[in-house]
Design a protein around this motif. Structure first.
Motif, short mmCIF file in Angstrom:
data_model
loop_
_atom_site.label_atom_id
_atom_site.label_comp_id
_atom_site.label_asym_id
_atom_site.label_seq_id
_atom_site.Cartn_x
_atom_site.Cartn_y
_atom_site.Cartn_z
N PHE A 172 70.89 24.87 33.96
CA PHE A 172 70.63 23.89 32.92
C PHE A 172 70.18 24.56 31.63
CE2 PHE A 172 66.21 24.52 33.68
CZ PHE A 172 66.10 24.66 35.04
N MET A 179 60.57 20.14 24.52
CA MET A 179 60.09 21.11 25.50
C MET A 179 61.18 22.06 26.01
SD MET A 179 57.80 20.34 28.82
CE MET A 179 59.13 19.77 29.82
N TYR A 180 60.87 23.35 25.95
CA TYR A 180 61.73 24.39 26.51
C TYR A 180 63.18 24.24 26.13
CZ TYR A 180 58.36 26.73 29.46
OH TYR A 180 57.31 27.48 29.91
N GLU A 193 59.18 13.39 41.13
CA GLU A 193 60.00 12.80 42.21
C GLU A 193 61.28 13.62 42.30
OE1 GLU A 193 60.75 8.93 40.75
OE2 GLU A 193 58.76 8.18 41.23
N ASN A 194 61.11 14.89 42.02
CA ASN A 194 62.30 15.64 41.66
C ASN A 194 62.84 16.61 42.71
OD1 ASN A 194 62.21 14.57 38.91
ND2 ASN A 194 60.26 15.65 38.91
N THR A 248 57.65 19.34 34.22
CA THR A 248 56.38 19.17 33.53
C THR A 248 56.40 17.93 32.64
OG1 THR A 248 56.13 21.54 33.50
CG2 THR A 248 54.71 20.29 32.02
N GLY A 249 55.42 17.11 32.82
CA GLY A 249 55.31 15.93 31.98
C GLY A 249 56.21 14.78 32.41
N ILE A 250 56.92 15.00 33.49
CA ILE A 250 57.86 13.97 33.92
C ILE A 250 57.53 13.63 35.37
CG2 ILE A 250 60.31 13.45 34.17
CD1 ILE A 250 60.86 15.59 32.09
N ASP A 251 58.03 12.52 35.85
CA ASP A 251 57.73 12.09 37.22
C ASP A 251 57.96 13.20 38.25
OD1 ASP A 251 57.02 9.63 36.52
OD2 ASP A 251 58.93 8.68 37.00
N LEU A 308 69.99 30.03 35.77
CA LEU A 308 69.81 28.59 35.94
C LEU A 308 70.96 27.82 35.31
CD1 LEU A 308 66.03 27.94 35.46
CD2 LEU A 308 67.33 28.46 37.49
N ASN A 312 72.79 15.82 37.78
CA ASN A 312 71.56 15.20 38.25
C ASN A 312 70.54 14.94 37.16
OD1 ASN A 312 70.78 17.67 37.58
ND2 ASN A 312 69.96 18.25 39.57
N LEU A 363 68.52 23.27 27.92
CA LEU A 363 67.96 22.09 27.28
C LEU A 363 68.21 22.12 25.79
CD1 LEU A 363 64.61 21.86 29.20
CD2 LEU A 363 66.82 20.97 29.82
N MET A 408 65.57 12.54 39.15
CA MET A 408 66.51 13.39 39.88
C MET A 408 67.16 12.64 41.03
SD MET A 408 66.61 16.21 38.40
CE MET A 408 65.71 16.84 37.01
N TYR A 429 62.25 25.89 37.13
CA TYR A 429 62.66 24.50 37.29
C TYR A 429 61.47 23.55 37.05
CZ TYR A 429 64.36 20.29 39.62
OH TYR A 429 64.70 19.01 39.91
N SER A 489 69.40 17.01 34.87
CA SER A 489 68.58 18.11 34.38
C SER A 489 69.34 19.01 33.42
CB SER A 489 68.06 18.94 35.55
OG SER A 489 69.16 19.50 36.23
N ALA A 512 58.67 24.35 35.54
CA ALA A 512 58.14 24.50 34.20
C ALA A 512 59.01 23.80 33.18
CB ALA A 512 58.05 26.00 33.84
N VAL A 513 60.31 23.86 33.39
CA VAL A 513 61.23 23.36 32.38
C VAL A 513 61.50 21.88 32.55
CG1 VAL A 513 63.58 23.51 31.50
CG2 VAL A 513 62.31 25.57 32.08
N VAL A 514 61.78 21.49 33.76
CA VAL A 514 62.29 20.14 33.98
C VAL A 514 61.20 19.15 34.34
CG1 VAL A 514 63.90 18.74 35.31
CG2 VAL A 514 64.50 21.06 34.69
N TYR A 532 60.09 28.00 39.97
CA TYR A 532 59.04 27.96 38.95
C TYR A 532 59.62 27.52 37.61
CZ TYR A 532 56.75 29.83 34.87
OH TYR A 532 56.25 29.97 33.61
N ALA A 592 71.25 21.41 41.32
CA ALA A 592 69.94 20.86 40.97
C ALA A 592 69.17 21.79 40.05
CB ALA A 592 69.14 20.58 42.23
N GLY A 646 56.16 9.56 32.26
CA GLY A 646 56.51 10.62 31.32
C GLY A 646 55.36 11.01 30.42
N ARG A 666 52.92 23.67 23.70
CA ARG A 666 51.73 22.86 23.45
C ARG A 666 50.56 23.69 22.93
NH1 ARG A 666 52.95 19.10 28.74
NH2 ARG A 666 55.00 18.60 27.99
#
Lengths: 171, 1026
Positions: free
Chosen positions: B913, B902-903, A124-125, A119-122, B911, B346, B915, B172, A113, B348, A115-117, A111, A60, B122, B692
Motif C-alpha cells: 500500500f 498520516m504517513y 478491527e483490522n 493508528t487512529g482508526i478502528d 508493502l 481491502n 498512501l 478492513m 501496517y 488500505s 503504524a501506517v494503517v 509494525y 492485506a 477514527g 504529530r
C-alpha cells in the motif's frame, strides 16, 4: 499462487520418489533416518502452510516478500540438503536462520501496517489469516529450534555420520 | 559430554542470536518512534535548561485560567451540555408535544436508548471512556423526568445487548459498514415492558442511531439486511414497526406522545416524520452528543432551555432525491483493466482505478433544492419533475423553538463595497428563547450566466448571528455585516476570474434557506395564489431587499485577491475534465445547470446506479497520477543554495517579539539571519519528521512540539504530554478529557460566542494535555449524507463550515494551540480516499469547497493545515503547486505550514500500500512543508544536496513557516533567551541499548564457542581420524 505451485511440485516429486518401484530405496532411506529427520518434515509442512497463508493474506499489507523468500529458501534447502546432497547436518541451522528471518520480516511489516494503517482508526483490522500466520511462523521456528537438539541419523548407518558422531564423542 | 557441549553451543548461538535479532529490531522500531514512545511513557529526549543569569521574566506566554484539572473538566462538561442545548435542532413539534412537563413519566425505547451515540470513530474517537459519560436515562432524570426502569433494564440487559444492536463491519472487514440495524422487534420489547407503558406513558422517547466515522468506508446504500431497500440510512423494518406500534398505543390512549430523538452521525431518510402511519409528535435531532450532552437533551425536552439550533444540512424525505448521490462513492475507470494500476482490495491501498465527478457543480444541498424550487415557482422552462414539498423534509437552516419570533424593521445598508443587514427580532412567545438571524444572498442568473455556464444559486448563506436569550416580549436589533466579495461569482469560462453579472442582488433573512427563498420570491411579487400554488408558503417581502443593482458585467472589482492583492485567474483547469488537456477520449461532463434542470439532473436509482458519469483513463492521466512519486525527478538548476550553519546567536524565542514587545512579522529581515543558522541536516530533519510533532533543534533552542489528532478536541489522557499542565501537576494518567459533540451540532448552534468558548476550551485542554497543535478543525463539506467523515465536518455549506471553524481557531490560537485545518482538499468521502481522483469545475471548487479554508485562514487566522489523501484531478494535493502555492499562499494569503495526512509517503519497501503517493522533496517543491510520518523520509532529500538550489530555498521557506508557527505557540511557554536544550537518553533508550550490547556479547561468545566446537569435531577430529 506461487507457494501453492511450489508445494504441489514438491509433493509430486516426493510422491514419485516414494512410488514408481523405488520402495526399496525409500525403505533404505527411512532406515537411515532418526527421529530428528522426521522433525524436518513438519517444519517443511508448516512452512508450506505459512506460504499459503501469506499468499491468501498478502494483499492485506502485513506480509512481505522477505518472508516469502525465507520460507521458499527453507523448503528448497531442506529438500536439497536432505534428499539430494544428503548434508542434513546443516538443516537445523538453516531452518533456524530462515524461520527467524521470516518472523523478523513479518514483525517489521506488521509494525508498518499498524503504524501506517491502523493508528487512529478502528482496531478491527487483523484478519484471521494474520493470526494463523503468526501461529505457523512461530511453529516453524520452534520446530526448527527443536531440531538442533535431536540427532538427524541413526548411529552406524552412514559412514560420514558415524565419523561425525565419533568425533563428537571425542570432544 | 562433547556432544552435549556441541549441541549446547548450537542452542546458545541460536537462542542468543534470536533474542539479539528481536531486540535489534525493537530498538530500530523504537528509535523511529521516539516521540510517540516518549509521549506514551512520559519521557523526553531533550532537557530544557534555564540559566539563572539575567532578569527573570514571565515566560508563560499562554496561560490557563485553571489551576485544577477538576475545574477544567467540570467546565468542559457544562460546555458540552450547552453546545447540545444550542445545537440540537427541533425538527418537528406538533401540537406543542414538547416541552414535556417536569416529573413526566416517560419510557425510553429502542436499542439505541442504551447503546446511544456519544461520538464516532477514527480521529474523533476516544479509546476508552472517561467514567463521566451521561446516559440518556441519566440525562432525562437530570431534567426531572421519571424514566421507566423496566424498559431501561430490558434494553440494558446482557441478552438484549448481545442479541440486538447494529452489526457493523470495520474498515478492513468485508461487507457494508452497517450490515444490520438490528432493532429489537416491538413484539419482544412490548412483552418485556408488561404493563409499564401505562404507568410511564406521558411520552415514549424513541432513540434512533446510525454511527459513521473515519475508517475508509462510507455508509452503505445497499446491503443492510433489515431495511426495506438495503439502505442503511432509512428506518429499518423493526424501527418502522416500533413507530407503528407506538402510534397504535397512542391511539388507544396507552401513551400520550411519541418523541423521536435522532442520535445519528449520518442523516437518515425522514420519510417517517410526517407520515400519519407513524404518528411522530416531535423530533429532535441531536447527532452525537459528547460525554455529557444528554443532560442538555433532557433540558431541551422539559423546556429548561428552548431549542435554538438550525439545521446544518438539508434533510431529505429520501436521500435518493439528492442528485450528488449519483456521483458519490467513486467509480472505476471504464477501461481500468487495460492498465497496470496500483490497486488494493481491502481499503488500505492506493487507488488509481477510482474517480468521482462532482457533477452537481455548485448545486449542492440547499443550493439545488432552493434554486430548482424558485425556478419551478416562477415557471421557468426545463425545470422538470420536481416537487419541493415531497423532496425536502427539513430545509437547511431551519429549526423550531418553543417560542415565536417576529422580525421587523429589516434594513440593508451599503458601506462601500460591503453591506450591513439589520433587523429587529422580538420574542412574541411565552418562554425565553434565542433566535438565529440568517442572511441569504441571491445573485442574478441572466444571459451572461447562461452563455458562460456561470451558475447562481437562488440563495446562499452569507451571514448569521444568534441573539442573546430573549425574554417574552423582549426584542433586540441584530446587525450582520456581509462582505461584498460574496456577491461575486467565479466565471471559469470567459472572464476566468470573479465577476459581478448584470442584475439584481437580493439579501434576505429567514428561518432557513427555504424561508429566505420565499421571502425573496415575495419581494419579487410572487405568492401561492399567483403561482397556482407552486409557491408553498406566503413569503414576507419585507424581509428581502435588493442590495445591489448591477447594470453591467464587472470583471474587474473582484479580480484581485483581497488577502494578497494578486490577480485571480483560473488555476484548476486540470481538475475539470472538460478542460483537462488529455481527456479527448472522454465525453464532456454535463454539470447540472439551472438552465436545464430536466436535462442535467440525474438521480440515482438505489441499488442500481448506472447513471454516474463515466470516464476513461488515459496514459497522460496515469502519468500525472504518478508524477508526485514514481516518475518525476526535480530538474537540476544553478540557483545558489541558501546559507547554512552561520553562528548568529539567535534562538527561536528571540523571534517572537522585538525589544518593544511587538510581534516580529514573518517578512522581517531578522528572520533571514535566523534561518541562516540552520544546517541542511537540521532543515531536512525538521521537514521529514512530523508524526504529530515537530522535531527539536537544539542549536536554535527550538523545542520539540507535540500535536494531537483531534478535530473535535483532545481525546487522549491529559497526562500523555509531558509538557502539559496535567503532567506537571501530577494528574493521574487515567484521567481523560471529555468528548465534544459532532461538528454538525457545533455548526447548528450558529452561535459565534458559544463556538469561541468551545475553541477556548480546546485550547485549555491542549495546554493541560501538553499539545501544541491540534489536527482540526476539519472543514470538508457534507457533500453526501453517506460520507462517514461527516461527524467531524460541519455542514453542506462552505460559509457555515468556514465560520464555525474560524470561531474555534481564533479562540484556540489565543491559547497558543495552532490549528491544522484539514483535509485540504475535497476529502469529502471515505470510500477510496487513498488516491481517489476527484474532478469538478472551478466555480464549484472555489465557491464551495475552497471557501471554508479561505475563511478559516482569513477570519480564523489558521497557521497550519493538513493536505489530504485523495487526488484533485490527477494530483495529490500535497504535490499540487497550483493548489498549495498559487491558491493557498498566492490568493488565500496563508502563512502557516502544511502537513501531509498520516504517513503519506508510502516508502515501505515491499508493502503493497501507498498512501497518497507523494515524495517529500516534490511535496516541498509544491508547497507541502511537513510529513505526518517519521520513517525513511529524510533520505529522500539526499539526491538534492547539490544542483537543486530552488528546492533548497523552498525547503528553507518550509522550515521558516514551521518555525514561525511554533514560535507563536504555547510550545514556547517556559523559554527565554537564556534557555538551552540538552540531548538526553531516556531510560527506555538506555535499556534497549544495554540489551543490544548484552545480547551482542552473548551471541558473539556463543558463536566463538560454536566455531571452536565445530573445529574440534569436524576439522581437528576428522584429521585425527584420517
Amino acid at each position: 499462487m506461487l507457494s501453492l505451485e511450489i508445494g504441489i511440485f514438491i509433493l509430486m516429486n516426493y510422491s514419485r520418489f516414494l512410488t514408481g518401484g523405488k520402495m526399496k530405496k525409500v525403505k533404505d532411506f527411512l532406515k537411515t533416518c532418526s527421529i530428528g529427520t522426521y522433525f524436518i518434515f513438519p517444519t517443511i509442512v508448516t512452512s508450506l502452510i505459512s506460504l499459503i497463508l501469506i499468499g491468501v493474506g498478502f494483499q492485506a499489507g502485513y506480509h512481505s516478500y522477505g518472508s516469502i523468500v525465507c520460507l521458499i529458501l527453507l523448503i528448497v534447502l531442506d529438500v536439497v540438503l536432505l534428499i539430494i546432497i544428503k548434508k542434513e547436518a546443516f538443516i537445523p541451522a538453516a531452518n533456524v536462520i530462515l524461520s527467524l528471518g521470516t518472523i523478523l520480516f513479518f514483525i517489521l511489516t506488521s509494525y508498518n501496517y499498524v503504524a501506517v494503517v491502523v493508528t487512529g482508526i478502528d482496531i478491527e483490522n487483523f484478519n484471521i489469516d494474520w493470526v494463523l500466520s503468526t501461529i505457523f511462523f512461530i511453529a516453524t521456528y520452534v520446530l526448527s529450534f527443536a531440531s538442533i537438539f535431536i540427532p538427524l541419523k541413526k548411529k552406524g548407518k552412514v559412514e560420514n555420520q558415524q565419523i561425525t558422531e565419533n568425533n563428537e564423542a571425542k570432544i | 559430554m562433547g556432544k552435549i557441549r556441541y549441541t549446547t553451543s548450537k542452542a546458545l548461538l541460536a537462542s542468543f542470536g534470536t533474542v539479539l535479532s528481536l531486540v535489534a529490531l525493537a530498538t530500530s522500531i523504537c528509535n523511529s518512534n521516539v516521540y510517540a514512545i516518549n509521549t506514551a511513557l512520559g519521557t523526553t529526549s531533550w532537557e530544557q535548561v534555564n540559566r539563572e543569569d539575567g532578569e527573570s521574566q514571565d515566560t508563560e506566554y499562554f496561560k490557563s485560567k485553571y489551576t485544577k484539572i477538576d475545574d477544567l473538566i467540570s467546565d468542559t462538561d457544562k460546555l458540552i451540555e450547552e453546545v447540545v442545548e444550542e445545537g440540537a435542532v427541533l425538527l418537528k413539534n406538533e401540537n406543542n408535544a414538547l416541552p414535556l412537563a417536569k416529573n413526566s413519566k416517560v419510557t425510553t425505547v429502542g436499542i439505541a436508548s442504551t447503546e446511544s451515540t456519544l461520538t464516532s470513530s477514527g480521529s474523533v474517537a476516544a479509546e476508552s471512556g472517561t467514567g463521566r459519560e451521561v446516559t440518556l436515562k441519566a440525562g432525562l432524570e437530570h431534567a426531572g423526568l421519571e424514566v421507566n426502569q423496566t424498559a431501561w433494564d430490558f434494553y440494558s440487559n446482557d441478552t438484549t445487548q448481545t442479541t440486538y444492536g447494529p452489526v457493523r463491519n470495520g474498515m478492513m472487514a468485508p461487507g457494508p459498514l452497517i450490515s444490520k440495524i438490528n432493532e429489537v422487534p416491538w413484539s419482544v420489547a412490548n412483552e418485556a415492558f408488561g404493563s409499564t407503558l401505562n404507568q410511564y406513558g406521558d411520552a415514549v422517547i424513541f432513540n434512533i442511531t446510525r454511527v459513521s466515522g473515519e475508517g475508509n468506508k462510507d455508509v452503505n446504500r445497499s446491503g443492510t439486511e433489515d431495511t426495506p431497500n438495503g439502505d442503511a440510512l432509512t428506518l429499518s423494518n423493526d424501527e418502522r414497526e416500533t413507530l407503528r406500534a407506538l402510534k397504535a398505543l397512542k391511539d388507544n390512549n396507552t401513551i400520550k406522545k411519541v418523541i423521536v430523538l435522532l442520535n445519528c452521525t449520518a442523516s437518515i431518510d425522514l420519510d417517517f416524520l410526517n407520515d400519519s402511519q407513524y404518528g411522530v409528535d416531535a423530533c429532535l435531532q441531536v447527532q452525537s452528543v459528547g460525554t455529557t450532552g444528554f443532560n442538555g437533551v433532557g433540558d431541551l425536552l422539559v423546556g429548561n432551555v428552548s431549542p435554538s439550533g438550525k439545521s446544518n444540512d438539508t434533510l431529505w424525505y429520501s436521500n435518493s432525491q439528492n442528485p450528488t448521490l449519483t456521483n458519490q462513492l467513486g467509480y472505476e475507470f471504464t477501461n481500468a483493466s487495460d492498465f497496470e494500476l496500483h490497486t488494493a482490495t481491502n481499503g488500505s491501498g492506493t487507488y488509481e482505478q477510482y474517480y468521482v465527478v462532482y457533477q452537481e457543480g455548485i448545486y449542492l444541498g440547499y443550493r439545488y433544492t432552493e434554486t430548482r424550487y424558485e425556478d419551478y415557482v416562477v415557471g421557468k422552462e426545463n425545470v422538470g419533475n420536481f416537487d419541493y414539498s415531497k423532496t425536502v423534509a427539513i430545509p437547511f437552516g431551519y429549526g423550531e423553538s418553543y417560542s415565536e419570533f417576529e422580525y421587523s424593521n429589516y434594513q440593508v445598508r451599503r458601506n462601500g463595497d460591503d453591506y450591513t443587514v439589520s433587523v429587529d427580532v422580538k420574542n412574541i412567545g411565552d418562554v425565553a428563547a434565542k433566535e438565529v438571524v440568517q442572511v441569504y444572498l441571491q445573485k442574478p442568473y441572466g444571459t451572461y450566466n447562461i452563455e458562460n455556464n456561470v451558475e447562481a444559486s437562488a440563495v446562499e448563506l452569507v451571514g448569521y448571528d444568534k441573539t442573546e436569550l430573549l425574554d417574552p416580549s423582549e426584542s433586540v436589533t441584530i446587525t450582520i455585516d456581509v462582505d461584498g466579495s460574496q456577491f461575486a461569482s467565479y466565471d471559469a469560462n470567459k472572464a476566468k476570474t470573479y465577476v459581478l453579472t448584470e442584475g439584481d442582488y437580493y439579501l434576505a433573512v429567514g428561518n432557513g434557506a427555504h424561508d429566505a427563498t420565499n421571502n425573496i420570491l415575495a419581494a419579487k411579487g410572487y405568492s401561492p395564489s399567483n403561482t397556482s400554488g407552486r409557491m408553498d408558503a406566503v413569503g414576507n417581502g419585507n424581509l428581502a431587499a435588493v442590495a445591489l443593482k448591477q447594470n453591467s458585467l464587472d470583471k474587474e472589482k473582484y479580480s484581485k485577491s483581497e488577502a494578497t492583492g494578486n490577480e485571480i485567474t483560473n488555476l484548476f483547469d486540470d481538475s475539470d475534465l472538460n478542460k483537462y488537456s488529455e481527456t479527448k477520449d472522454n465525453s464532456p461532463v454535463t454539470y447540472i445547470t439551472r438552465n436545464n434542470w430536466a436535462g442535467t439532473v440525474v438521480l440515482d436509482p438505489l441499488n442500481n446506479n448506472t447513471n454516474y458519469t463515466k470516464i476513461k483513463l488515459t496514459e497522460k492521466m496515469l502519468q500525472d497520477f504518478r508524477a508526485s512519486w514514481e516518475e518525476t525527478e526535480l530538474k537540476e538548476d544553478d540557483v545558489e543554495y541558501p546559507t547554512y550553519g552561520v553562528e548568529a546567536n539567535l534562538n527561536l524565542i528571540d523571534m517572537r517579539v522585538d525589544r518593544e514587545g511587538k510581534p516580529i512579522p514573518y517578512e522581517a529581515d531578522v528572520w533571514n539571519r535566523f534561518m541562516d543558522q540552520l544546517t541542511w541536516d537540521e532543515t531536512v530533519n525538521l521537514l521529514s519528521n512530523g508524526m504529530r510533532m515537530t522535531t527539536a533543534i537544539p542549536t536554535i533552542v527550538k523545542p520539540g512540539t507535540l500535536d494531537h489528532n483531534g478535530p473535535l478536541g483532545v481525546t487522549e489522557p491529559f497526562a500523555n504530554g509531558t509538557n502539559g499542565l496535567a503532567a506537571k501537576n501530577g494528574v493521574d494518567p487515567s484521567v481523560r478529557p471529555s468528548t465534544f459533540p459532532a461538528g454538525g451540532v457545533l455548526a447548528s448552534s450558529m452561535n459565534h460566542d458559544l463556538l469561541t468558548k468551545v475553541g477556548e476550551m480546546y485550547g485549555e485542554n491542549c495546554l493541560w494535555a501538553g499539545y501544541n497543535g491540534l489536527y482540526g478543525p476539519a472543514v470538508n463539506l457534507h457533500r453526501s449524507q453517506y460520507s462517514s467523515r461527516n461527524p467531524e465536518y460541519y455542514s453542506e455549506d462552505g460559509f457555515l463550515s468556514g465560520h464555525t471553524s474560524a470561531d474555534l481557531i481564533k479562540a484556540m490560537q489565543e491559547k497558543g494551540t495552532y490549528a491544522y485545518i484539514k483535509h485540504f482538499v475535497l476529502n469529502d468521502q471515505e470510500t477510496h480516499r487513498y488516491g481517489l481522483s476527484t474532478w469538478l469545475n472551478e466555480q464549484s471548487f472555489r465557491e464551495l469547497y475552497l471557501e471554508p479554508f479561505y475563511i478559516a485562514i482569513n477570519d480564523g487566522g489558521a497557521h497550519a493545515m493538513m493536505s489530504s489523501y485523495n487526488r484533485v484531478g490527477t494530483s495529490v494535493p500535497g504535490g499540487k503547486s497550483n493548489l498549495l502555492t498559487d491558491w493557498l499562499r498566492g490568493e488565500a494569503g496563508f502563512d502557516g505550514f502544511v502537513v501531509t495526512d498520516m504517513y503519506q509517503l508510502g516508502s515501505y519497501g515491499s508493502l503493497t500500500f501507498y498512501l497518497g503517493l507523494l515524495r517529500m522533496p516534490l511535496g516541498v517543491f509544491a508547497g507541502n512543508d511537513l510529513v505526518d510520518g517519521s520513517i525513511n523520509n529524510a533520505a529522500q532529500f539526499d539526491p538534492y544536496k547539490e544542483n537543486h538550489g530552488e528546492l533548497a530555498w523552498k525547503m528553507r521557506e518550509s522550515a521558516k513557516r514551521i518555525l514561525y508557527t511554533v514560535c507563536h505557540s504555547n510550545a514556547m511557554n517556559g523559554y527565554d533567551s537564556n534557555t538551552t536544550l540538552v540531548e538526553v537518553l531516556t531510560w527506555w533508550q538506555i535499556s534497549l541499548i544495554s540489551l543490544d550490547v548484552v545480547f551482542a556479547v552473548l551471541t558473539a561468545g556463543a558463536l566463538a564457542l560454536f566455531v571452536y566446537d565445530y573445529y574440534l569435531i569436524n576439522i581437528k577430529g576428522k584429521k585425527k581420524e584420517d
